[in-house]
Structure formats: structure tokens, C-alpha cells
Design a protein around this motif. Structure first.
Motif, mmCIF file in Angstrom:
data_model
loop_
_atom_site.group_PDB
_atom_site.id
_atom_site.type_symbol
_atom_site.label_atom_id
_atom_site.label_comp_id
_atom_site.label_asym_id
_atom_site.label_seq_id
_atom_site.Cartn_x
_atom_site.Cartn_y
_atom_site.Cartn_z
ATOM 1 N N PHE C 149 0.825 -1.208 0.000
ATOM 2 C CA PHE C 149 0.000 0.000 0.000
ATOM 3 C C PHE C 149 0.861 1.261 0.000
ATOM 4 O O PHE C 149 0.568 2.218 -0.709
ATOM 5 C CB PHE C 149 -0.923 -0.003 1.239
ATOM 6 C CG PHE C 149 -1.950 1.094 1.228
ATOM 7 C CD1 PHE C 149 -3.184 0.893 0.636
ATOM 8 C CD2 PHE C 149 -1.680 2.333 1.778
ATOM 9 C CE1 PHE C 149 -4.130 1.893 0.606
ATOM 10 C CE2 PHE C 149 -2.620 3.351 1.755
ATOM 11 C CZ PHE C 149 -3.856 3.124 1.164
ATOM 12 N N THR C 150 1.915 1.255 0.798
ATOM 13 C CA THR C 150 2.764 2.457 0.866
ATOM 14 C C THR C 150 3.861 2.424 -0.184
ATOM 15 O O THR C 150 4.654 3.349 -0.280
ATOM 16 C CB THR C 150 3.421 2.583 2.248
ATOM 17 O OG1 THR C 150 4.170 1.394 2.505
ATOM 18 C CG2 THR C 150 2.395 2.756 3.345
ATOM 19 N N ASP C 166 -1.425 2.794 -3.523
ATOM 20 C CA ASP C 166 -2.819 2.461 -3.266
ATOM 21 C C ASP C 166 -3.620 2.185 -4.528
ATOM 22 O O ASP C 166 -4.625 1.499 -4.486
ATOM 23 C CB ASP C 166 -3.494 3.567 -2.435
ATOM 24 C CG ASP C 166 -3.313 4.931 -3.055
ATOM 25 O OD1 ASP C 166 -2.162 5.385 -3.160
ATOM 26 O OD2 ASP C 166 -4.313 5.549 -3.449
ATOM 27 N N ASN C 167 -3.190 2.734 -5.660
ATOM 28 C CA ASN C 167 -3.904 2.451 -6.905
ATOM 29 C C ASN C 167 -3.543 1.090 -7.489
ATOM 30 O O ASN C 167 -4.266 0.550 -8.302
ATOM 31 C CB ASN C 167 -3.625 3.519 -7.958
ATOM 32 C CG ASN C 167 -4.531 4.717 -7.793
ATOM 33 O OD1 ASN C 167 -5.605 4.615 -7.195
ATOM 34 N ND2 ASN C 167 -4.105 5.848 -8.288
ATOM 35 N N HIS C 262 -3.982 -4.837 -6.912
ATOM 36 C CA HIS C 262 -3.980 -3.732 -5.960
ATOM 37 C C HIS C 262 -3.844 -4.255 -4.540
ATOM 38 O O HIS C 262 -4.045 -5.448 -4.301
ATOM 39 C CB HIS C 262 -5.257 -2.894 -6.113
ATOM 40 C CG HIS C 262 -6.492 -3.609 -5.699
ATOM 41 N ND1 HIS C 262 -7.210 -3.298 -4.595
ATOM 42 C CD2 HIS C 262 -7.103 -4.670 -6.253
ATOM 43 C CE1 HIS C 262 -8.233 -4.119 -4.475
ATOM 44 N NE2 HIS C 262 -8.193 -4.957 -5.470
#
Lengths: 413, 289, 359
Positions: C149-150, C166-167, C262
Motif C-alpha cells: 500500500f505504501t 494504493d492504486n 492492488h
């Protein structure tokens, strides 16, 4: 009353669905054990179908509902028909989840044979929808909220029309207002994810170009509950103003903490319109007073067109329209006009006609950039003030930036 | 700099004590009922929502602070009696799955009843505004939350360590058969513990509902954080949960100052390391309950 | 339909013994695969969207199968299988967009990545047992989630983007192999069907192999297996890595199909849902969890129209846990064993429940 027509056609979809599901179960069992299937018979020679790929549950449910409400209002004014054909509305819940977004987009395109897709709300979902829509290439796509500029920048999708806004438009144009009216130095505060980062970068670029100084940048993770450490950094920056990007629950927590800590007495809060929007203001209340933000639609916007829109909306749905409702309304306008002008739903023909059009929207005049299919519209600087009855707070438009367009991101025709 | 550290310390303590309220229930329930209660976050969330209702309808934050947790306690009683009780003789795995299902149901019900929009519990005038604590300004309400949660934790601590009830609770955890042989209804004790945990979570919900936005995602949002606390403190240990909650609260607050994006990573790494090195938890290894 | 059920059921009843699936059970599997293969073109002509849902059902069935191999069969409750699923998915996404869309290269690579991630998690986690093992796998999986995510790898490597934050990574093409383009959903369906069927056979053989017996022995009595001279930890890690390979394969099939990879794929909610699928289907039967997964995908699809679908879904879990702890497989078996006594059994279950509540 014609709204009933829309409603009826919608409910007829649902019942039709359950009948065919039973038929299918029978046929599935006949071929031997693959009963776990579901679907509708897709025999829709007549009528037009609009598919909503929007969140109807979860954090963004209000946004999804508002977009549909806005869309229905415009159809209602057209008696639920376009070119003598009934318009069927099919809602599918993306749950603001990327994979679910792909699934429902395919379902709408393949199973429901939608002529237009309206949605989504979240940019990550929009990014994931590009491929399925391109692969099927059977429907036009009205992006009624997802604002990440990269949806356009990465490949300029042909059928993609942004009836909403992009993140450049809700950030960069505010720089001049802040620089000229508030302060020549700012601290940037943003939710640390793609959309927040984009907004922050766009504002910074524009602000520095004008000669302003960005003193500090403070990023807080998405979904932060307690902003006090970040507020400390913002305060320590010593800037006279803050430009912030936060939305939804983050915006509520951030704005409330900002006031609780008394920072509103030391510095001026500015931000993208989602910081202080219809869906956050009730929970923010008096904390939000005196803060500035930038958006392309404001319920209290003073024009005849908007007053009529607000009245009609309140009559049909009982409650005042927000920016999402306006985006849904404009998606309906664009769809109906394009179908009428081309006399059908061929997406390629619709693209050609859409780029030529101009819309009389509650937000003001609005049209698409022929290369990027991004909206060209006015942006409004608003300040949060007490409402007339003194019981709640609302946005008041204090400045209008005419015909804001934005970069072309390498798209050309 | 000193201001930042002071502010972060205050926040860390407040986070820690509120987390302790939630974790206390989770760890007591595990210690005595042997149940990992996935629905605990949902109970915390219910506290916040009941708080908005009571505060909105009766116009009193103080009533909300008292009534809402009791309402959560009722929900907790229903969950324990109607769904957990028939499962005590089964593998604890089934408890996880059951409470997971309950958590999903509660979340669905909340969306159905209150919608998905963010809400907030209005704070009384008495507690609004900010005061200076040394060199920094700090919101009165946040200090209030810190004070109330610390007080509650202290009371619970004393109750568990000193009172007959606490001794009974600890005894039930150790040896249910012996306790029931003494003529005490163990199933009532179990229900009581579950309800007690639910009430504490409900209090945390009301307290935080005044400073944070109240929304349907907050239940699943807090549960993992609470797991981290309970695991680091040692599953089943009340004292450990309180220490660990303070530790996690401070790490979260200081982490936000230093490297916000890495804080979560650090917390999960801590959880993993404790589990590998000392599965009984950092604190309370020698303690009974 | 009924004969399929019956065959499955019979094989199952002997499962407490040695074989996991009898020859009649194998026949049933063949029939099911054949039926799916025949049904696909009909679906494609009749309503192509069914194919879409079938592919997703099969992929999650594979994922559930991989978890059942370590959890139901070897007794290792993993609450972090999403990590391997996501890792395989991200690996596939990166390979397809940067290197090649050849399925024979990418899918094995996704399996390797899944196995490596599982190996790492397993190596650290197997020292703990039961609920502690579950918590450890959860912690590690969340570590991977936060990293994706990061986009921590990008920061470490000093590149602009690695996991896409996040995309995520989007616009991923589907596979190609020997000049066959897997873009049409019907073709992709067959690829998935083949992969899932082969995986099922492979895991079945593994379960019935000496290696599988040792794993089963560990589930029943770890100390005894240790005493017999087996390196229990090594067996556990190996079993976990094998399971991870198949979870990675599921990710490798899912991501190109969805065109996007994702961070949500690695989130603990996926792991949680997966455990629910296993339970609904029936632990330790391999085929039960596959049915459970298909059912959950189906239910989520069908209930999505209801505003209150979460209440319904949660309610189904609760009812199943209380009244049918052996899941779908258990229900099918008991109906097969004694079709006439369904009502009596149900009555007994309810009376039993009321007794316990009143206790």
C-alpha cells in the motif's frame, strides 16, 4: 410523476432478473451440477440502458446515491424517455472496491448490455475500469466523480468523459486566490495517498510559480483518526495559511481537531472542496467557519439555473442537492443530448457529438475538452459561513474562476 | 520540538488508555471464555452510534456516556447467550468464525439504520475549547477522555485484583469445573464477563465518538489494532493489555511525528517479533488473568 | 446432479480412514470438470457474463483449496493467505507488463513467488501453534499489505513506482501461449479450468502421499510424529510453502483476468473471507472448501442488490457455524447417509441449540 416511469422500468429489471435466474438454475442443473450460476436473460432490443457502477454501501454510499438521484432528476424532467425510448437504470454496487468495480463494470457491459456507464466514485476503481471498458468498447463512459488526472493521462481513453472534475482543477486554481488574498506562504497538509499527493503537488506547483513559498508539507496516512501530531507540525511550520486535501471521515477529524487545538486562530485554512463538502459539514459544524475551499458546484450558488435545479431536486428527492447530484445530473444531460443528436447509442458517434456540445448546467456553462474529454467549467471559491437560520453552516461563493481547463496531459486527436 | 513531543505524549497516553478500554474486554473474554472475539470492534462502534442517538435524542452527552455503553452491554449479552454459549465445547476456531459473522452483521445493520455518512457525538460546552498544558494548547475534551479512561482502567484493575468478583473471574478462567463444583453458575460468570467487556468497549466508543468521526468502517478498523495490543500484552492478561495499550498508543503518536507511513509496519513487526520470541506476551507472563 | 453429490459423499465417508478421495470420487471430479468444459460454450453463447463469474468462482475455489491443504488437512490455521494470493498476483502483473505474457513463464513464476512468501512466513511462524500461529500469519500478511500500500519497495529501491501504491498496477493484459490469445473470456475460462483441475489433482496426490500422511499426522498428534523421528517444523514449512504456491497461482490467474493488481488483494479481510469459505464448505475435504468458495462468490454477487446484504451474509455464517459446523460437505454427507432423516436431524440440532442456550 414521470419519475415513476423511471422507477417502474427499474423495478421491472429486478423482477425480470429473478425469473430468468430460476430458468438458469434449471438449465444449469440440466448440464450436470453447475447450478451455482446467476444472471439475467439479456434480450433488450428496445429501450436504452444506463449502468451505474457506483458505491451504494460503505463509506461512499451517499455519493453513489446522490449521483443516481441527480441522474434521475434530469430523466424525470424528460419524462423518462429519450427519442421515444424508455431509459432503464441498472444500479450495481462497486463497494468502492477495485475488484468489485471490475466485476460490476463487466456485468453492466456484458450482461445488462448497458449503453452508458456512469461512475465510479473512487479513482482506484476508475483506473481498474479503463481496461474492461476499452475491451468491450460498446458503451460510452461518464465518469461522475473519480478525479485522478491519470485516468486521462495514461492513454486518454476514447470513451471516457469526465462529467465531474479532475484533481488539478480542485487544487491548482486556488493558488492564485490564496497568494493574492490570504498569504504568500503556506503549509501543505494532505492525506497520503494518490489523490492527496496529486492535489498537493498541483497546488504547490501553481503556488510556487506565482512566487509563493511552501514552508512545509505534512502527509497523514489515509484514515487517520487523531491528527494532533500532524497539527503540531503544521503549527510549527509557522505558515500563515494551510492548503489541505482531506475527504470524508478524514476531513471531519482533521477540521475538528484543527479548531479544537485553536489553530484556526493562528492560520487560515484553505483546501479542495472535499475538505468542506455537504457530506462533511454537518459533522464539522462550527469548526469549519471561516475556512476557504474550491469546487465546481455549490448548493447555494446564486444563479437562476441553479435555483431551479435545487427546487426541482428538493421536490423529487426531498433534500438539497450536493456536488455529486450535480455530477449525476450532468451525466444524464450529456447522455441524453448525445443520444438525441446521433439518433442512437453508437459510442464512436456519441464521442464525436459530445466533444462539440455545450451544457447548461447548474454549475454554470460546461463543455468537454475535445482532446482530453475533461470538463471545462467555472470553479468557485467558497467560504464557510453560518446559514441564515443560524443553526448550521454552509458554503458561500465568494469568487468565481471562469472556464477553468487544465493541462492536456499529452492527449490529442 | 518540545511542544511536539509533549503533544504526542499526551495523545499517546490518551490513545493508550482508550485502547486499553477496548483491549481489556477482548483479553478478559479470551482469558476466561477462550474466545477470540472478532465482534469486539463492532461493539465499540455500536457504542459510538448509540452515543450519537442518545446525545441527539435526549440532548445530553452525559446521559449518552452512561446509557450507550449499557445498551452495548445488552447487545453483548444477546451475542453471548444466543450464539457463543452453544459453542463453548467446540474448537476456538469456530468462535472466531462466529464472531466474524456477527461483526459483519452489525456493520450491515449500522449501515441499514444510520447510513454510511460520518457522524459525530456533540461535545458539551463545558468540554469544548482548549487549555494550555505547559507550552502547548490541548483540547479540553481530549484531556477529559484521557482522565475518564484512566479512571475506569484503574477501577477495573482494582476490581480484578482485589474484589471477590475478580477472584471468582480468575478462578473460572483457571478451572471451570472446580468453580461450578463450588455451586457457582459458570455460564452466568461467562455472560457477565462478555457483557462487562462489551460495556467497556461501548464507553470507549462514546468517548472517541466525540473526537473522531463515527462511521461504519470504525469497527473493523480498530479490531486489528486491538489484536496487536492483546497479543503484545499476552493473550488473556488484563495487566499486560493495559501496558501494551500504552506502549502502542505512544508508538503510534511518536510514529506519526517521525515516519507516519511506517508506523503500521512497525506495529505489525512488533506483534510478529513478540509472538515469535515470547508468545505469552511482553508483560504479564506470570500473571493469572 | 444427484449422482455427483452421491459420489462425493461416499468418498467422503471413508475420509476418516486413509484415502482422501476414492476412485468413485475421482470419477465425480472428472464428470464435474467435463460438465464445466461442456457448459462453457453454451454459457458463452447464452449469457457470457456467467463465464465471468465461473472464472472468479474457480479462482477462489483454488485459493480455498490451497488453504484447506494446510489448514483443514495439516491443521495450520493461516490467517494470512491473502499475502501469497496478492504476491502471486503482483508478480504476474509485473512480469506481464514488463517481460512476457507467456502463461508458461508467468504462472510458474507466480507459484514460485507465492511459495517463497509462504516459505518466509511459514519459517517464522511454525514455531508457534494454534491461535498464536494464526496471529503470526496475520501479522506477517499485514506487513506485506502495508508494504504494497505504501509502496515501500519503491522507496527502498529508489525507483518511482514498484507496487503502484494504493492504486496498484492496472491495465494488465491477459496471457498468450503458443499463439493462442487468452483475451476472450471463454479461452481464459479453459485456462483457468485446466489450472484449477491440475492443482486439485496435484494437491490430492500430495495429500495421499507419504508426505501428506505426515502432515495429517502432525494435525492429529504433533508430539507423536516428532517422536517417530520426523522433523515436524520442516514438514510444516514445506507444507505451508506448497500451499503458498497454489495461492500464488490463484493470484496469477486472478490479476490478469481482472486487469488490475492492488493492495486490497493482500488485506486480512480476504484471508478472513477465505477462512469463512473453508468453513462453509467443510474443512479438510479439499472439495468442500472449493464448493464453499464458489458459493460465497455466488452469494456476494447475488446479494449485492440488497442494501442489507451484509446482514444476510453475516447471518448465513452465524447459522452455519452454530448448526452445521461441518459445512456444505458435512450436510451433503449426512443427506447422502440418511436422506429420510433430514427433518429429524434438523429438529435435533435445534433442540440441542435451545438446551445449550438455556444452560
Amino acid at each position: 410523476m414521470s419519475g415513476k416511469g423511471v422507477g417502474r422500468s427499474h423495478s421491472s429489471t429486478t423482477s425480470g432478473g429473478s425469473v430468468s435466474r430460476r430458468q438458469l438454475l434449471a438449465s444449469g442443473a440440466a448440464v450436470g451440477g453447475t447450478a451455482a450460476l446467476g444472471g439475467c436473460l439479456g434480450s433488450r432490443e428496445d429501450g436504452l440502458t444506463v449502468g451505474f457502477a457506483l458505491p451504494f454501501t460503505g463509506t461512499y454510499a451517499l455519493l453513489g446515491e446522490s449521483i443516481v438521484d441527480g441522474f434521475e432528476l434530469y430523466l424525470d424532467q424528460r419524462d423518462g424517455e429519450v427519442n421515444g425510448e424508455e431509459v432503464e437504470l441498472v444500479r450495481r454496487d462497486t463497494e468502492a472496491d477495485t475488484n468489485k468495480g471490475v466485476d460490476v463494470t463487466r456485468e453492466l457491459l456484458i450482461k445488462e448490455r448497458a449503453d452508458a456507464i456512469v461512475g465510479p466514485v473512487s479513482s482506484a476503481v476508475a483506473m481498474a475500469m479503463i481496461q474492461p471498458i476499452e475491451t468491450e468498447s460498446s458503451a460510452i463512459w461518464f465518469n461522475a466523480n473519480a478525479g485522478d488526472y491519470r485516468i486521462t493521462a495514461e492513454g486518454c481513453p476514447e470513451y471516457h468523459f469526465r462529467t465531474s472534475f479532475n484533481d488539478w482543477q480542485t487544487s491548482a486554481p486556488l493558488a492564485r486566490f490564496v497568494y493574492e488574498e490570504i498569504a504568500d506562504n503556506v503549509c501543505l497538509a494532505y492525506a497520503d495517498y494518490a489523490f492527496g499527493q496529486n492535489s498537493k503537488e498541483f497546488f504547490k506547483e501553481a503556488f510556487e510559480e506565482l512566487g509563493g513559498e511552501v514552508v512545509d508539507e505534512v502527509g497523514a496516512p489515509l484514515g487517520t483518526d487523531d491528527f494532533s501530531p500532524y497539527l503540531g507540525d503544521i503549527q510549527d511550520s509557522g505558515a500563515e495559511a494551510v492548503y489541505s486535501f482531506f475527504a470524508g471521515g478524514d476531513a471531519v477529524n482533521y477540521v475538528n481537531a484543527f479548531s479544537s487545538f485553536g489553530l484556526d486562530e493562528e492560520m487560515t485554512q484553505t483546501g479542495s472542496g472535499f475538505l468542506l463538502a455537504n457530506d462533511t459539514l454537518p459533522a464539522q459544524g462550527a469548526s469549519a467557519l471561516g475556512m476557504y475551499s474550491l469546487l465546481h458546484y455549490t448548493t447555494t450558488h446564486d444563479s437562476d439555473r441553479n435555483r431551479t435545479f435545487v427546487e426541482n431536486y428538493e421536490q423529487l428527492h426531498g433534500g438539497s442537492p450536493n456536488v455529486y447530484a450535480c455530477q449525476g445530473y450532468d451525466s444524464a444531460q450529456a447522455f441524453v443530448d448525445a443520444v438525441e443528436e446521433t439518433g442512437g447509442t453508437d459510442p464512436d458517434e456519441m464521442v464525436d457529438s459530445l466533444v462539440e456540445m455545450e451544457f447548461d448546467s447548474p454549475r454554470g456553462q460546461f463543455r468537454f475538452n475535445p482532446d482530453t474529454h475533461e470538463p471545462i467549467h467555472n470553479m468557485y471559491v467558497r467560504e464557510v459561513v453560518e446559514s441564515d437560520d443560524g443553526e448550521s453552516v454552509e458554503n458561500e461563493v465568494i469568487d468565481t474562476l471562469e472556464e477553468v481547463e487544465g493541462p492536456a496531459w499529452g492527449c490529442s486527436n | 520540538m518540545i511542544e511536539s513531543v509533549l503533544r504526542a505524549t499526551l495523545l499517546g497516553l490518551q490513545l493508550g488508555m482508550t485502547l486499553a478500554l477496548i483491549a481489556a474486554g477482548l483479553t478478559l473474554i479470551f482469558g476466561m471464555l477462550d474466545v477470540i472475539n472478532f465482534a469486539h470492534g463492532a461493539l465499540y462502534m455500536l457504542g459510538a452510534y448509540f452515543g450519537t442517538v442518545v446525545a441527539g435524542q435526549l440532548g445530553s452527552f452525559w446521559l449518552a456516556l452512561v446509557l450507550a455503553p449499557l445498551m452495548v452491554g445488552l447487545v453483548g449479552a444477546a451475542i453471548e447467550i444466543f450464539s457463543l454459549r452453544p459453542l463453548y465445547d467446540r474448537n476456538p476456531l469456530y468462535h472466531i468464525l462466529l464472531t466474524f459473522g456477527v461483526a459483519i452483521m452489525i456493520q450491515g445493520a449500522i449501515i441499514e439504520i444510520w447510513g454510511a455518512q460520518s457522524m459525530q457525538i456533540p461535545v458539551p460546552d463545558l468540554l469544548s475549547g482548549s487549555v494550555s498544558v505547559g507550552p502547548v494548547n490541548y483540547p479540553v475534551y481530549w484531556l477529559f477522555v484521557l482522565a475518564v479512561s484512566t479512571l475506569l482502567i484503574a477501577v477495573v484493575w482494582l476490581a480484578i485484583e482485589r474484589s471477590d468478583l475478580g477472584i471468582l473471574m480468575r478462578a473460572s478462567a483457571h478451572d471451570t469445573e472446580m468453580v461450578s463444583a463450588l455451586g457457582i453458575d459458570v455460564s452466568k460468570v461467562f455472560t457477565g464477563v462478555f457483557v462487562f467487556g462489551a460495556v467497556l468497549a461501548g464507553v470507549a466508543g462514546v468517548l472517541l465518538g466525540g473526537s473522531r468521526s463515527v462511521h461504519p468502517g470504525m469497527g473493523f478498523g480498530i479490531i486489528i489494532e486491538t489484536f496487536i495490543v492483546v497479543v503484545i500484552g499476552g493473550l488473556g492478561s488484563f495487566r499486560g493489555a493495559v501496558y501494551a495499550a500504552l506502549l502502542i498508543g505512544l508508538v503510534t503518536a511518536y510514529g506519526a511525528l517521525i515516519a507516519p507511513t511506517l508506523t503500521d509496519l512497525f506495529l505489525f513487526a512488533m506483534m510478529a517479533i513478540v509472538l515469535m520470541a515470547k508468545p505469552s506476551g511482553l508483560f504479564g507472563a506470570t500473571e493469572a488473568a | 446432479m444427484k449422482s455427483v453429490v452421491e459420489l462425493f459423499g461416499r468418498s467422503q465417508s471413508s475420509q476418516t480412514g486413509d484415502q482422501l478421495l476414492s476412485s468413485r470420487g475421482r470419477l465425480a471430479v472428472l464428470v464435474a470438470v467435463g460438465a464445466l468444459a461442456l457448459f462453457a460454450p453454451i454459457a458463452d453463447a447464452y449469457e457470457p457474463f456467467w463465464l465471468n463469474m465461473l472464472v472468479r468462482m474457480m479462482i477462489f475455489a483454488l485459493l480455498a483449496l490451497s488453504l484447506d491443504f494446510v489448514f483443514g488437512y495439516a491443521g495450520l490455521l493461516s490467517f494470512g493467505h491473502a499475502a501469497m494470493f496478492g504476491a502471486g498476483g503482483y508478480a504476474a502483473a509485473m512480469l506481464i507488463s514488463e517481460v512476457t505474457a507467456n502463461a508458461l513463464v508467468v504462472l510458474p513464476a507466480a507459484m514460485v513467488v507465492g511459495a517463497v512468501v509462504a516459505g518466509i512466513i511459514g519459517w517464522f511462524s511454525v514455531r508457534a501453534r494454534g491461535i498464536y500461529f494464526a496471529m503470526l500469519t496475520l501479522a506477517f500478511a499485514q506487513l506485506f499489505y502495508v508494504m504494497a500500500f505504501t509502496d515501500l519497495p519503491a522507496t527502498i529501491l529508489g525507483v518511482e513506482s514498484f507496487t503502484g501504491g494504493d492504486n496498484g498496477l492496472y491495465g494488465i493484459q491477459r496471457y498468450a501461449l503458443f499463439g493462442v490469445d487468452f483475451t476472450p473470456t471463454l479461452v481464459y475460462f479453459y485456462l483457468t479450468l485446466a489450472a484449477v483441475a491440475l492443482s486439485f489433482v496435484a494437491l490430492l496426490r500430495l495429500s495421499n502421499s507419504p508426505f501428506g500422511r505426515v502432515l495429517q499426522g502432525i494435525r492429529e498428534n504433533e508430539e507423536r510424529v516428532q517422536f517417530l523421528g520426523y522433523d515436524v517444523r520442516r514438514y510444516k514449512v514445506l507444507g505451508f510453502a506448497l500451499s503458498g504456491a497454489f495461492a500464488g497461482l490463484a493470484g496469477g490467474l486472478y490479476v490478469p483476468f481482472q486487469s488490475v493488481s492492488h493492495p486490497g488483494l493482500l488485506h486480512w479481510m480476504i484471508s478472513g473471507e477465505l477462512v469463512v469459505m473453508l468453513l462453509l464448505g467443510g474443512l479438510g475435504t479439499l472439495w468442500g472448501p472449493m464448493l464453499g468458495a464458489a458459493l460465497v462468490v455466488f452469494l456476494e454477487e447475488q446479494l449485492a442488490g440488497f442494501a442489507s446484504w451484509e446482514i444476510v451474509l453475516g447471518g448465513i455464517f452465524v447459522v452455519v457455524v452454530i448448526f452445521a459446523p461441518r459445512g456444505l460437505a458435512g450436510a451433503i454427507i449426512s443427506v447422502r447417509d440418511d436422506p429420510t432423516n433430514v427433518a429429524t436431524n434438523a429438529k435435533r440440532a435445534i433442540r440441542n441449540y435451545i438446551d445449550k442456550v438455556r444452560r
